[in-house]
Structure formats: C-alpha cells, structure tokens
Design an enzyme around this catalytic site. Sequence first.
Site, PDB file in Angstrom:
ATOM      1  N   GLU A  95       0.833  -1.215   0.000  1.00  0.00           N
ATOM      2  CA  GLU A  95       0.000   0.000   0.000  1.00  0.00           C
ATOM      3  C   GLU A  95       0.865   1.263   0.000  1.00  0.00           C
ATOM      4  O   GLU A  95       0.619   2.221   0.726  1.00  0.00           O
ATOM      5  CB  GLU A  95      -0.962  -0.019   1.194  1.00  0.00           C
ATOM      6  CG  GLU A  95      -1.899  -1.211   1.155  1.00  0.00           C
ATOM      7  CD  GLU A  95      -2.807  -1.322   2.368  1.00  0.00           C
ATOM      8  OE1 GLU A  95      -2.856  -0.381   3.191  1.00  0.00           O
ATOM      9  OE2 GLU A  95      -3.491  -2.376   2.494  1.00  0.00           O
TER      10      GLU A  95
ATOM     11  N   GLU B 296      -4.718  -8.016  -1.177  1.00  0.00           N
ATOM     12  CA  GLU B 296      -5.582  -7.976   0.000  1.00  0.00           C
ATOM     13  C   GLU B 296      -6.975  -7.560  -0.461  1.00  0.00           C
ATOM     14  O   GLU B 296      -7.121  -6.669  -1.286  1.00  0.00           O
ATOM     15  CB  GLU B 296      -5.121  -6.945   1.037  1.00  0.00           C
ATOM     16  CG  GLU B 296      -3.866  -7.266   1.793  1.00  0.00           C
ATOM     17  CD  GLU B 296      -3.540  -6.164   2.800  1.00  0.00           C
ATOM     18  OE1 GLU B 296      -4.460  -5.462   3.281  1.00  0.00           O
ATOM     19  OE2 GLU B 296      -2.342  -5.997   3.106  1.00  0.00           O
TER      20      GLU B 296
END
Length: 319
Positions: free
Chosen positions: A169, A261
């Site tokens: 991320e 994810e």
Amino acid sequence: MITTPCNPDASPQVRKVLEYLGELEGKGILTGQHTQTLAQPELARIEEITGKLPAICGFELLAYSPNIRRDTADAECLKEVDEAAGTLEKAWEWADRGGLLTFTWHWFSPLGGRSKSFYTENTDFDARKALVEGTDEHAAFCGDLDAIAELLLPFCRKNIPILWRPFHEAEGDWFWWGARGVQTARELYRFMYRYYTGKYHLNNLIWIWNSPVPEGYVGDDVCDIISRDIYPPAHRHGDFRQAYEELMEITEADKGAALAETGVIPDVDALVKSATPWLWYMTWSNDFALTEEFNGYDKLYELYHHPYAVTRDKLPVLY
C-alpha cells in the site's frame, strides 16, 4: 503474463510458479487467505465451511521486526505482537503440504517510534534518510533487512518460493514507507531488491509490487507481478474490473495482476463472465474471514467449489 523472472538468477521453483501462473491467467483464480497468529483460526473456519483450504496462505512478519519497543507499546500492540510470534513455524508446515506462501510485513520503524510504529502517526522515522548512506536511518534500515533476510534464507535453501510483497500500500501515507511519497517507497523497494538479490542471493522470492499509482511503479526490471489492495463495502462482491484496469495502467508490460488484499471475496461467476484475469485474491484476517460481517458463508462455499477457483488440493506440485 510475462513468466520470465525479473531476477535473472531466480530459482527453478520460482520459474515454475511463474509459468504456472501464466498458464492459469484468465482460466482460474487462486484462493488465498491471510493469517496473522499462530492459531490461524481463518484456515479452520474456511475448512469448516467449505471442506477445503486456500491455495495461498498469507503470513505476517510483524512480530519479527527488530525494533519492537515493548516499553512504549500499548496493550493492543503487545497483544498483536504476542499473537503473531512464531508464525513462521506455520509457514514451514504450510510449505510441507505444498501450498503457496505469501509474506506481509507490517514493519515497525527501524528507529524510534512507539507502539505500532509501522503506522506513520506512531513514528518520526524519515524514510528518505533510510536511502542515504552514512545516516543512522540507513544503518537501521539495513540492519532490519539483514534480520529478515536471515529468516528468509532457510526457505531459499529449501527451494521454497515465496510471493514477496514488501512496502505494501505504498500509495498511502498511513505507513512510514509511504509517508514521504510513493516515489520514496519505490526507491526503498528497489534498494531492497538489490540488497536481497545481490548480498543474500534470495533467489526464491517472487517480487510483487503493491500499488496502483503509475508514478510510483518500481519498474519492470524488479517486479514479477503487480498487485493492489481493495476493501469494498461488505458483501459487495464482483469482478472488481475497474480496480484491475486501473492497476494495469502502471506498466505496459503484462506482469499479471493480483488482489493482494481484499475484505470482500470476488464473485466467481462475474469473473468468468467479464474475463477479468486476476491471478489470485487474498482475504484479510479476523472478521473478514471469521464472521459473516463482510462475506457470507454461502458465497465462500460457492467460490471454493467453483471449477474456476483453485484451492490447495487443486495445486500442482510447484516445488
């Protein structure tokens, strides 16, 4: 997808996994589940509901961060660290059964920080200085890399391929590695790649970049697979086509794409209908897998028993 590893010295097992993914692309999707404790209740729940296990199991390196400062940690942090301790024991067990492994590292900042210092708000660690030789930040950064390399080397010696997703991320500012911009995270990743392939010869790693922002892309020369994380509203299943198309914009090379994810599992019929070729998805842990708050058990059963979905029992021998 491109099946030639970015690391020219990649192991035969890495090459075999990438070749398998290339053959699978658009014809199936690997099921995946993140776990972060020694107990791994997520796997037990999946097996209870479906009678099967995922093809990919995610493991958390959080508790292996060298700079965990217990003296400044709150109770929530200590609980998470203690529950995550020893999880690599389970990674070895999973490997013995032929499943694919992916590692996530919520990296406590190499210097300073308090409590969960992988969060930017809990540390003043400057990731830009980690790239400057001669600084305390750089020395600490390399020291942490050394510590994790020692954990990865036994997997390398046993020829166990690992789907390696560092600095996840990176487009966000919530983790210290992204707090100074995605370009800084990009350089941290490239430094790690050189360090791990050059100094430690970790040729069992399959290198995964985890951000959909084009200006932060690490480059085709250090990336095998591109990925992103998404958390749609609860029970909002779909093919996540828009997320896929956005991700594919970061490079002209066909690297293959993964949902590294997700809080919500994909709708497998929608995937087939739209021909959206995600290589795998990995559901996050705890309530995302242990309750029906985000994913109904009927949808989970449907996915795990669909011919398009690859569960652990359907995996070929890859290493």
